[in-house]
Each structure stands twice: as C-alpha cells, then as structure tokens.
Enzyme design. Structure first.
Site, PDB file in Angstrom:
ATOM      1  N   ALA A  54      63.625 -20.769 -28.665  1.00  0.00           N
ATOM      2  CA  ALA A  54      62.582 -19.894 -29.199  1.00  0.00           C
ATOM      3  C   ALA A  54      63.114 -19.326 -30.507  1.00  0.00           C
ATOM      4  CB  ALA A  54      62.293 -18.776 -28.208  1.00  0.00           C
TER       5      ALA A  54
ATOM      6  N   GLY B 104      64.854 -22.147 -25.177  1.00  0.00           N
ATOM      7  CA  GLY B 104      63.487 -22.642 -25.005  1.00  0.00           C
ATOM      8  C   GLY B 104      63.395 -24.157 -25.171  1.00  0.00           C
TER       9      GLY B 104
ATOM     10  N   GLU C  21      64.343 -25.628 -21.979  1.00  0.00           N
ATOM     11  CA  GLU C  21      63.252 -25.353 -21.041  1.00  0.00           C
ATOM     12  C   GLU C  21      62.068 -26.297 -21.271  1.00  0.00           C
ATOM     13  OE1 GLU C  21      63.542 -21.135 -22.192  1.00  0.00           O
ATOM     14  OE2 GLU C  21      63.423 -20.691 -20.053  1.00  0.00           O
TER      15      GLU C  21
ATOM     16  N   GLU D  62      70.789 -17.858 -23.736  1.00  0.00           N
ATOM     17  CA  GLU D  62      70.120 -16.549 -23.889  1.00  0.00           C
ATOM     18  C   GLU D  62      71.039 -15.371 -23.574  1.00  0.00           C
ATOM     19  OE1 GLU D  62      68.844 -19.183 -22.379  1.00  0.00           O
ATOM     20  OE2 GLU D  62      66.781 -19.477 -23.072  1.00  0.00           O
TER      21      GLU D  62
HETATM   22  N1  COA Z   1      65.650 -19.424 -33.921  1.00  0.00           N
HETATM   23  C1  COA Z   1      65.489 -19.234 -35.225  1.00  0.00           C
HETATM   24  N2  COA Z   1      66.193 -19.883 -36.144  1.00  0.00           N
HETATM   25  C2  COA Z   1      67.102 -20.755 -35.714  1.00  0.00           C
HETATM   26  C3  COA Z   1      67.347 -21.005 -34.366  1.00  0.00           C
HETATM   27  C4  COA Z   1      66.562 -20.290 -33.429  1.00  0.00           C
HETATM   28  N3  COA Z   1      66.665 -20.481 -32.117  1.00  0.00           N
HETATM   29  N4  COA Z   1      68.336 -21.913 -34.251  1.00  0.00           N
HETATM   30  C5  COA Z   1      68.709 -22.235 -35.501  1.00  0.00           C
HETATM   31  N5  COA Z   1      67.973 -21.531 -36.397  1.00  0.00           N
HETATM   32  C6  COA Z   1      68.045 -21.577 -37.848  1.00  0.00           C
HETATM   33  C7  COA Z   1      69.250 -20.837 -38.391  1.00  0.00           C
HETATM   34  O1  COA Z   1      68.973 -19.445 -38.469  1.00  0.00           O
HETATM   35  C8  COA Z   1      69.396 -21.486 -39.745  1.00  0.00           C
HETATM   36  O2  COA Z   1      68.409 -20.960 -40.605  1.00  0.00           O
HETATM   37  P1  COA Z   1      68.795 -20.557 -42.129  1.00  0.00           P
HETATM   38  O3  COA Z   1      69.265 -21.864 -42.747  1.00  0.00           O
HETATM   39  O4  COA Z   1      67.505 -20.070 -42.699  1.00  0.00           O
HETATM   40  O5  COA Z   1      69.875 -19.550 -42.026  1.00  0.00           O
HETATM   41  C9  COA Z   1      69.018 -22.938 -39.461  1.00  0.00           C
HETATM   42  O6  COA Z   1      68.243 -22.915 -38.272  1.00  0.00           O
HETATM   43  C10 COA Z   1      70.215 -23.836 -39.220  1.00  0.00           C
HETATM   44  O7  COA Z   1      70.984 -23.284 -38.189  1.00  0.00           O
HETATM   45  P2  COA Z   1      72.533 -22.873 -38.353  1.00  0.00           P
HETATM   46  O8  COA Z   1      72.825 -21.802 -37.356  1.00  0.00           O
HETATM   47  O9  COA Z   1      72.844 -22.579 -39.775  1.00  0.00           O
HETATM   48  O10 COA Z   1      73.226 -24.239 -37.951  1.00  0.00           O
HETATM   49  P3  COA Z   1      74.688 -24.419 -37.311  1.00  0.00           P
HETATM   50  O11 COA Z   1      74.978 -25.863 -37.367  1.00  0.00           O
HETATM   51  O12 COA Z   1      75.648 -23.477 -37.932  1.00  0.00           O
HETATM   52  O13 COA Z   1      74.513 -23.968 -35.765  1.00  0.00           O
HETATM   53  C11 COA Z   1      73.422 -23.830 -33.607  1.00  0.00           C
HETATM   54  C12 COA Z   1      73.651 -24.675 -34.904  1.00  0.00           C
HETATM   55  C13 COA Z   1      72.378 -24.550 -32.759  1.00  0.00           C
HETATM   56  C14 COA Z   1      74.748 -23.729 -32.846  1.00  0.00           C
HETATM   57  C15 COA Z   1      72.952 -22.432 -34.028  1.00  0.00           C
HETATM   58  O14 COA Z   1      71.862 -22.576 -34.914  1.00  0.00           O
HETATM   59  C16 COA Z   1      72.477 -21.598 -32.867  1.00  0.00           C
HETATM   60  O15 COA Z   1      73.284 -21.092 -32.111  1.00  0.00           O
HETATM   61  N6  COA Z   1      71.139 -21.421 -32.733  1.00  0.00           N
HETATM   62  C17 COA Z   1      70.582 -20.568 -31.722  1.00  0.00           C
HETATM   63  C18 COA Z   1      70.558 -21.243 -30.409  1.00  0.00           C
HETATM   64  C19 COA Z   1      70.005 -20.305 -29.355  1.00  0.00           C
HETATM   65  O16 COA Z   1      70.580 -19.288 -29.022  1.00  0.00           O
HETATM   66  N7  COA Z   1      68.842 -20.685 -28.819  1.00  0.00           N
HETATM   67  C20 COA Z   1      68.235 -19.958 -27.772  1.00  0.00           C
HETATM   68  C21 COA Z   1      67.284 -18.967 -28.272  1.00  0.00           C
HETATM   69  S1  COA Z   1      66.475 -18.213 -26.902  1.00  0.00           S
END
Ligand code: COA
Length: 264
Positions: free
Chosen positions: A70, A115, A118, A138
């Site tokens: 999400a 999400g 999910e 989460e």
């Molecule tokens: N919601 C909103 N934006 C997200 C996102 C999410 N769940 N997951 C990634 N993004 C965005 C990042 O903010 C970034 O945006 P920006 O370039 O404008 O800053 C872009 O996607 C790329 O992600 P980034 O974090 O820079 O890539 P990374 O390779 O360093 O890390 C992940 C990849 C997947 C490890 C990391 O993005 C992450 O932990 N995401 C969240 C995962 C999460 O907790 N999901 C569950 C949510 S309930």
C-alpha cells in the site's frame, strides 16, 4: 458498482483467452494508492465481464516490483476511522479478485510486499521469478497487514509460519516462499512470462465452468468444516452434470477426439 478507471495506472490487455492486468507505477515500485486501487477494480470488472477472457494474469510494470505494498504516503495520514475504512476497501477489492469466477495468476517479478503480498495471496495461483522478494513488513511501520494478510497467509502457509512472517517482517526469498507454500512455482526471470503464459493457456484450454466450480469448491471448502465442504463439492459436481461441456468432455473422450468447449 463500476469503478472509475485510472488511466495509465493500471494497464489492461487481452491476448486470445488471457487478459493481463499490469499495475503501472514503476517509479513507486507499483505501490497501491487510491487511484491505483480504483484502476485495479475497474480492470478486474472488465475481465470478469468479458466472456472471451478465461484467465487473468496480474503483474507489475518494470523489473523491480510486483507491488511494493500500500502507498506509505497515504498510510502515514491515516486516522483510526480512515484506517479501518482503508483496510475494508482493500479487503473488498481482494475479495472481488478471489471470487472473480475466473482464475487469476499473480506473475511476481521483484518485490511483493505488504499489500502486494496480500494481492498475490488473493490470486488463484502465484508464479514468482527467482528474484522475487515477498513479505509482510507492516510491523516495521507500526502496523499489521490490513488487506487480508493475517487471514490468507495462515491459510496458505500455516499459523506458525504466518506468525513469523508477520512478526519478524523481513522479506523472504522466492525459494523460501516456494518452500513454505506461499508461491506455486519459482522460475528464472527470463522464463517468467513464458511459464506464466503456459499455465494460463493450459487452464484456458479446460472446460471453463468446471474450472470455475473447482475454484468455488476449493475456496468455500477452506472456509467451512469438512462435512460442509464435501456437501459443497457434491452440489457443484451435480452442477457440472447439468452443463453441455460435461456431456461434450465425456463424449469426446469416448469418441477419442478433442473436446470443443462452449462454456455452457
Ligand atoms: N509506498 C509508497 N512508495 C513506495 C513504496 C510504498 N509501499 N515502496 C517504494 N516506494 C517508493 C519509494 O518511496 C521511492 O520513491 P522516491 O523515488 O520518490 O523516493 C521509490 O518507490 C523507489 O523505492 P526505494 O525505497 O528508493 O527503492 P529501494 O531499492 O531503496 O528499496 C524497498 C526497495 C522495496 C526495500 C523499499 O522501497 C521499501 O521498503 N518499500 C516499502 C515496503 C513496505 O513496507 N511495504 C508495505 C507497506 S504496507
């Protein structure tokens, strides 16, 4: 009610009997914000209403992610009331996907987190690339899964493993996901599309109503006691016998020819 399509955020393509729905927000790793959720709903409604479509493939745009969860920018603004509504909205979409009446194959390339994991679990079958990473992170945000993860994950992988995935919150590899039963198959990235397509075509070549009834029997069966599930199976077995396809399938076997399905 028909959802409003979000242009560009969710792509919809039909090739033969297979529709492909693609979450198209690669710069945000296909994170699900409200317009993307609306777009997904609209795309699944379209696939459901199109009689030519037998199987749906769901995937994410780009090489990096299926769906990274999400949208955390939206989560950050939630209040107790809006958070519950947010969860119910995501849950309703995934209930719709799970009960679409057509098989949905999640083609998982890269991250399927929160999400995204999910969504994949609400699909009928999950096929992952060796580079896929799955998980329910989460807990690292002070949250719990809200799109059905606490309910579908234990049903797929068992209570103990679901507890570990949700409490530790770390990503797991595709191989680990395969080992615990979270995904059905793991294939090299370069074969992911071909293998997914092959599975979709194999299902699309079978009797469509039988496929639908089998999904319904399994889905309802995991939700009810065994005796009730067996009754559901017997009823649906009976409904198969009311189809022209059942006559065609059995007759074609006896006549040593390929069946021609009508979906009736
Ligand atoms: N919601 C909103 N934006 C997200 C996102 C999410 N769940 N997951 C990634 N993004 C965005 C990042 O903010 C970034 O945006 P920006 O370039 O404008 O800053 C872009 O996607 C790329 O992600 P980034 O974090 O820079 O890539 P990374 O390779 O360093 O890390 C992940 C990849 C997947 C490890 C990391 O993005 C992450 O932990 N995401 C969240 C995962 C999460 O907790 N999901 C569950 C949510 S309930």
């Amino acid at each position: 009610m028909t959802a409003t399509a979000a242009p560009g955020l969710v792509l919809y393509r039909v090739e033969g009997r297979v529709a492909t729905i693609t979450v198209n927000r690669p710069d945000k790793l296909n994170a699900l914000d409200a317009p993307t959720l609306d777009g997904l709903r609209a795309a699944f409604e379209r696939a459901q209403g199109d009689d030519a479509v037998r199987v749906v493939i769901l995937t994410g745009a780009g090489e990096r992610a299926f769906i990274a969860g999400a949208d955390i920018a939206e989560l950050a603004e939630l209040t107790p009331l809006s958070a519950a509504a947010h969860a119910l909205r995501g849950q309703a979409l995934l209930q719709f996907v799970e009960h679409l009446g057509k098989p949905v194959i999640a083609m998982i390339r890269g991250y399927a987190l929160g999400g995204g994991c999910e969504v994949a679990m609400a699909c009928t079958i999950r096929i992952a690339s060796t580079r896929a990473r799955l998980g329910q992170p989460e807990v690292k945000l002070g949250l719990i899964p809200g799109y059905g993860g606490t309910q579908r994950l234990p049903r797929l992988v068992g209570k103990g493993r679901a507890m570990e995935v949700c409490l530790v919150g770390e990503m797991i590899s595709a191989e680990e996901a395969l080992r615990i039963g979270l995904v059905n198959r793991v294939v090299p990235p370069e074969s992911l599309e071909a293998v997914t397509r092959e599975v979709a075509e194999a299902i699309a070549a079978r009797a469509p109503l039988a496929a639908r009834f089998a999904m319904e029997a399994i889905q309802r069966g995991v939700e009810v006691p065994l005796a009730e599930g067996l009754r559901v199976e017997a009823d649906l077995f009976g409904r198969c016998a009311a189809t022209r396809d059942m006559r065609e399938g059995t007759t074609a076997f006896l006549e040593k020819r390929e069946p021609v399905w009508e979906g009736r």
